[in-house]
Scaffold this motif. Structure first.
Motif, short mmCIF file in Angstrom:
data_model
loop_
_atom_site.label_atom_id
_atom_site.label_comp_id
_atom_site.label_asym_id
_atom_site.label_seq_id
_atom_site.Cartn_x
_atom_site.Cartn_y
_atom_site.Cartn_z
N HIS A 1 0.80 -1.22 0.00
CA HIS A 1 0.00 0.00 0.00
C HIS A 1 0.84 1.28 0.00
O HIS A 1 0.32 2.36 -0.28
N TYR B 1 -17.81 3.47 -0.33
CA TYR B 1 -17.14 4.76 -0.20
C TYR B 1 -18.10 5.92 -0.48
O TYR B 1 -18.12 6.93 0.24
N ILE C 1 -15.26 6.35 4.60
CA ILE C 1 -14.50 5.10 4.66
C ILE C 1 -14.84 4.25 3.45
O ILE C 1 -15.98 4.24 2.98
N SER D 1 -11.07 -0.41 3.15
CA SER D 1 -10.67 -0.17 4.55
C SER D 1 -11.45 -1.09 5.49
O SER D 1 -10.88 -1.66 6.43
N HIS E 1 -10.09 -4.61 5.50
CA HIS E 1 -8.94 -4.81 6.38
C HIS E 1 -9.37 -4.97 7.84
O HIS E 1 -8.83 -5.80 8.57
#
Length: 201
Positions: free
Chosen positions: A41, A153, A160, A164, A167
């Motif tokens: 990333h 999103y 967020i 994300s 993860h």
């Protein structure tokens, strides 16, 4: 930490060698994901993505093998561990050679089907076995969030992304499984496990 605790054999309730290697490699893979994902990333590209993907494949190959060692037979689990980790590397070689990650993506989805099937077909050797299904549920949720990355999103007003959330949900999986390993107790021992335990002594 999980890798060390697994090998120590004190903190986690892991009975036999076949289970130990599977769980140890699972935690090693999770550690690799943490560093590999951070590396990828920082500068996402095709050359770095393998460091994010390969440890994840190894982790979940090891996880499924640990389930087989627990529910079916320790030797079968260990054989499966060797086979699936080999497939993980071969899948990554294929992806890098042909620039096609579909095989890797398919491989990562296998646990969402295989783990519930094995869980329902074979009786649990330990207590707290529902954690297998909880972990699978969070992993599956993570994959859905990744697929709906842009939609999430926009729906959250760009606060967020689905990636994300992926993860975050993925991080819950090893936490749930670690709690399971800490608090579970043996329900029963299979005859094959008893023989293996005698040999280990």
């Amino acid at each position: 930490m999980g890798f060390v605790l697994t090998l120590q054999g004190i903190f986690f309730n892991i009975s036999f060698r076949g289970e130990v290697w599977g769980w140890a490699l699972f935690y090693a893979g999770i550690t690799g994901v943490a560093f590999g994902s951070a590396y990828y990333h920082l500068k996402p590209d095709d050359d770095r993505v393998m460091w994010d993907t390969l440890p994840m494949m190894i982790a979940y190959a090891s996880l499924f093998s640990s389930l087989l060692a627990e529910r079916v037979d320790a030797k079968i689990g260990l054989s499966c561990l060797i086979a699936l980790v080999s497939v993980s590397f071969l899948s990554m070689i294929y992806a890098r050679t042909f620039n096609d990650f579909r095989l890797c993506m398919t491989f990562q989805l296998i646990p969402t089907i295989a783990i519930p099937v094995v869980t329902f077909l074979f009786p649990p050797k330990y207590t707290h076995s529902r954690c297998w299904l909880y972990a699978t549920g969070f992993y599956l949720l993570a994959k859905f969030e990744a697929a709906a990355d842009r939609k999430i999103y926009s729906k959250t007003h760009y606060i967020i992304s689905g990636h994300s959330l992926e993860h975050l949900c993925s991080a819950i999986v090893p936490v749930l499984l670690s709690v399971m390993l800490m608090y579970r107790d043996t329900k029963f021992q299979r005859l094959g496990d008893c023989k293996e335990g005698v040999r280990d002594k």
